[in-house]
Write an enzyme that holds these catalytic residues in place. Structure first.
Site, PDB file in Angstrom:
ATOM      1  N   GLU A 305       0.817  -1.213   0.000  1.00 43.30           N
ATOM      2  CA  GLU A 305       0.000   0.000   0.000  1.00 43.30           C
ATOM      3  C   GLU A 305       0.850   1.263   0.000  1.00 43.30           C
ATOM      4  O   GLU A 305       0.548   2.226  -0.702  1.00 43.30           O
ATOM      5  CB  GLU A 305      -0.942   0.000   1.203  1.00 43.30           C
ATOM      6  N   ARG A 309       0.772   3.797  -3.285  1.00 39.89           N
ATOM      7  CA  ARG A 309       0.135   5.084  -3.003  1.00 39.89           C
ATOM      8  C   ARG A 309       1.155   6.188  -2.764  1.00 39.89           C
ATOM      9  O   ARG A 309       1.077   7.263  -3.364  1.00 39.89           O
ATOM     10  CB  ARG A 309      -0.796   4.973  -1.796  1.00 39.89           C
ATOM     11  N   ASP A 438      -4.876 -10.128  -8.164  1.00 38.52           N
ATOM     12  CA  ASP A 438      -5.232  -9.363  -9.366  1.00 38.52           C
ATOM     13  C   ASP A 438      -4.064  -8.644 -10.039  1.00 38.52           C
ATOM     14  O   ASP A 438      -3.787  -8.835 -11.216  1.00 38.52           O
ATOM     15  CB  ASP A 438      -6.348  -8.369  -9.047  1.00 38.52           C
ATOM     16  N   GLU A 574     -11.916   0.404 -10.797  1.00 38.68           N
ATOM     17  CA  GLU A 574     -11.494  -0.546 -11.837  1.00 38.68           C
ATOM     18  C   GLU A 574     -12.320  -0.470 -13.122  1.00 38.68           C
ATOM     19  O   GLU A 574     -11.767  -0.530 -14.225  1.00 38.68           O
ATOM     20  CB  GLU A 574     -11.511  -1.973 -11.287  1.00 38.68           C
TER      21      GLU A 574
END
Length: 674
Positions: A305, A309, A438, A574
């Site tokens: 993360e 980010r 993913d 998405e």
């Protein structure tokens, strides 16, 4: 009548005469001279017949020559007059329209101008679709991306328009949400991935100025983009008023929540503000980064993360603005994340204490998720390229090389977990393109593109994985026969599809754009239709976190079924992300229209009047969507950014032949060979 015979007999020069005798009727015409058209035509015709053949030919030639000259002169003067008229009209339009941001040089976007924050000046937004802007021809640009100089100053650019539209106020909301640990909504510590990189560090290059003839006319911002700007500013108002400098806004309770205590929303939104042209907001955020962003603190952060980010956001903002402040901050956080790679297997731990320089796995397991360790590569590779320090790229390269040769795959599909001690996949037999796996697939392709399409192992793994998806995970629903991506658990197919999987159409389209199989684009077109239906078949027009598809036709049932535990919406990006890629590569306006519908529904059911947007618990209840009181940072960092880009017809607004987006929508440059 006079005769010439006498003169000739006298020896004088001979002269010939013609004698004509006119009768009364011939002299004046029947009934006398009346100046009629018929009389004049007969008179002119007699005169013409009296001319010799040579005389008539000369006259006809002169008339033809004059006619040709007249046509040529008219055409020449017409073009001149047309250009003068068009120039005048263009000058008038320029005074009325505000040009959009464009690349000032191959690597640095010009600095945004101050945006007027007076909300009272904004007209109400109609929920009807505005006129569609004309589509422009798309194609790769000749400009090449190069790393900007560290001391490059911010450049001025257009004033962002004042005519930002005011959207419908959302319903008032009461309930608050239970805290969610994972960035993607999984009830496990934040997860996602890292990926491969080439072993050779490419030296950063200084930017070359763009010649005047390479500059293109800016594309004006259209009405839908204005609506995105207004939505961003409304969200930013809530963050600034109630959560400034903190990780995430709680818009209903007018407070904030902390995850890492590093201003996640602010950093995630930096490049979005730049792209949207919000100079005032950007400058305020930059001051906070310069004066208040400190990484030397005793706090555990999630490797994945914080990489996508924070590190990704800082690197992207550096490339767009050329401001070295963001590169220095990126180097600081990058160095502090490196202890995560000190494991027996070189598979990184999930958590790092950036103040103490220690790392550890989650409390309950020694596993990391595959997505976490294979989706940090774009960022660390770029950090090595900019700094010349190969340790960052070397660390993430080792992870990808290890995963490449690892057993336990199923036709290119990988399990969801990997052990940091043994370096082996765990929980074998479960395959998904949803949470925890993913972005592994996404970063295989994007690393290959980032590195100049030279790392064949990455491409090989990506192509195998897509074939595995086709073989094991694709099914069609009833009654509309939507193609969807399910899951495989120990040989049993599940018709479950996470909203997260909607990254796949855009990734497939990106691969096809870069020369991969044409059937990838066909599959992308069918899957993006499915992702849109995950919104369109729901009462609020917003997709739930997870759907189950009906494999058998049932009277009164739609393709999409939603379980009570899955009907929340976290403002995810998405589907909008894939709509952006599909529109950019096909020019089909329906993708813009679908995105417009989604934006309007976000405004109807998630907008908080006092500022900000909130996740909701129930997409099936328009009268009470049960707000959760949390605005994820990716709503500003990803969802609204992709919305703005989707509605643009300017290929140079983040040119996909120059930039590659990380999994948090932060654009990083595609490397140019030295």
């Amino acid at each position: 009548m006079y005769s010439g015979g006498a003169a000739a007999a006298a020896g004088s020069p001979r002269r010939d005469f013609i004698s004509v005798t006119l009768g009364p009727e011939e002299a004046v015409g029947v009934g006398g001279y009346n100046n009629s058209k018929a009389w004049r035509r007969r008179s002119c015709w007699r005169k013409w017949k009296q001319l010799s053949r040579l005389q008539r030919s000369v006259i006809l030639f002169l008339f033809a020559f004059l006619a040709v000259c007249g046509v040529i002169s008219y055409a020449s003067m017409g073009e001149t007059w047309k250009s003068i008229t068009n120039k005048s009209l263009d000058d008038q339009r320029t005074e009325q329209e505000i040009p959009r941001l464009k690349l000032a040089n191959p690597a640095v976007l010009p600095a945004p101008q101050k945006a007027d924050a007076n909300q009272g000046d904004y007209p109400e937004l109609s929920l009807q679709k505005p006129p569609k802007p004309p589509h422009v021809r798309r194609g790769p640009s000749n400009l090449q991306i190069k790393a900007p100089r560290r001391d490059t100053r911010l450049k001025t650019r257009h004033d962002t328009m004042r005519a930002v539209v005011e959207l419908d106020e959302a319903d008032k909301v009461e309930k608050t949400e239970k805290s969610i640990i994972s960035w993607r909504g999984a009830v496990i510590e934040p997860d996602q991935s890292t990926e491969p990189s080439s072993s050779k560090i490419m030296e950063p290059e200084k930017p070359s100025s763009v010649e005047a003839e390479d500059q293109k006319e800016p594309v004006p911002i259209n009405e839908r983009q204005l609506a995105v700007i207004e939505a961003f500013r409304h969200a930013w108002k809530g963050y600034k008023d109630f959560a400034w400098g903190h990780d995430e806004l709680k818009p209903l309770s007018k407070s904030y929540s902390e995850w890492f205590g590093l201003g996640l929303t602010l950093i995630d939104a930096l490049d979005t503000m730049w792209i949207l042209g919000l100079k005032e907001e950007f400058e305020e955020a930059r001051k906070w980064v310069a004066n208040d962003l400190v990484f030397d603190k005793n706090v555990d952060v999630n490797l994945f993360e914080s990489t996508i980010r924070i590190l990704g956001g800082l690197l992207s903002t550096y490339h767009l603005s050329g401001d070295s402040l963001f590169l220095e901050k990126a180097k600081d956080i990058g160095n502090r994340l490196m202890p995560a790679f000190k494991t027996p297997s070189k598979i990184p731990y999930s958590d790092v204490n950036i103040g103490r320089g220690t790392a550890h796995p989650p409390r309950w397991t020694s596993d990391s998720t595959v997505a976490e360790v294979t989706s940090i590569q774009l960022e660390f590779r770029e950090l090595s390229r900019l700094t010349g320090d190969e340790k960052f790229q070397k660390a993430v390269d080792e992870v990808m090389k290890h995963v490449h040769i690892l057993s336990g795959k199923n036709d290119g599909l990988v399990p969801m977990f990997i052990n940091t001690n043994s370096g082996q996949f765990t929980h074998l037999g479960v395959y998904t393109l949803g949470a925890r796996a993913d972005s592994y697939y996404e970063y295989l392709l994007k690393q290959w593109i980032q590195g100049g399409k030279k790392e064949n192992e990455l491409l090989e793994d990506y192509m195998k994985a897509i074939e595995g998806v086709k073989k094991h995970l694709l099914q069609r629903s009833e009654p509309k026969k939507l193609t969807f991506v399910g899951e495989l658990a120990h040989g049993h197919f599940s018709a479950k599809m996470d909203h997260l999987v909607c990254f796949l159409p855009g990734t497939l389209a990106l691969g096809a754009h870069n020369g991969l199989a044409a059937d990838h684009m066909k599959l992308a077109e069918t899957l993006i239709e499915t992702c849109y239906q995950m919104y369109a078949q729901v009462e609020t027009g917003l997709s739930p976190e997870i759907v189950h598809f009906n494999l058998h036709a049932q009277k009164g049932h739609k393709d999409v079924e939603i379980k009570p535990a899955d009907r929340h919406n976290l403002l995810r990006p998405e589907t909008v992300e894939s709509l952006f890629y599909m529109y950019r590569f096909t020019g089909d306006k329906k993708y813009q229209d679908w995105g417009w519908e989604i934006l309007q529904n976000f405004n109807r059911y998630t907008r908080v009047p006092t500022g900000g947007y909130t996740s909701i618990n129930n997409v099936q209840n328009p009268s009470n969507p049960e707000p959760r009181d949390k605005m994820e940072s990716f709503f500003l960092g990803e969802t609204l950014k992709y919305m703005f880009l989707l509605f643009s017809d300017d290929i140079d607004l983040i040119n996909l032949d120059k930039y590659i987006f990380n999994t948090e929508a932060h654009p990083l440059p595609i490397w140019v060979p030295a």
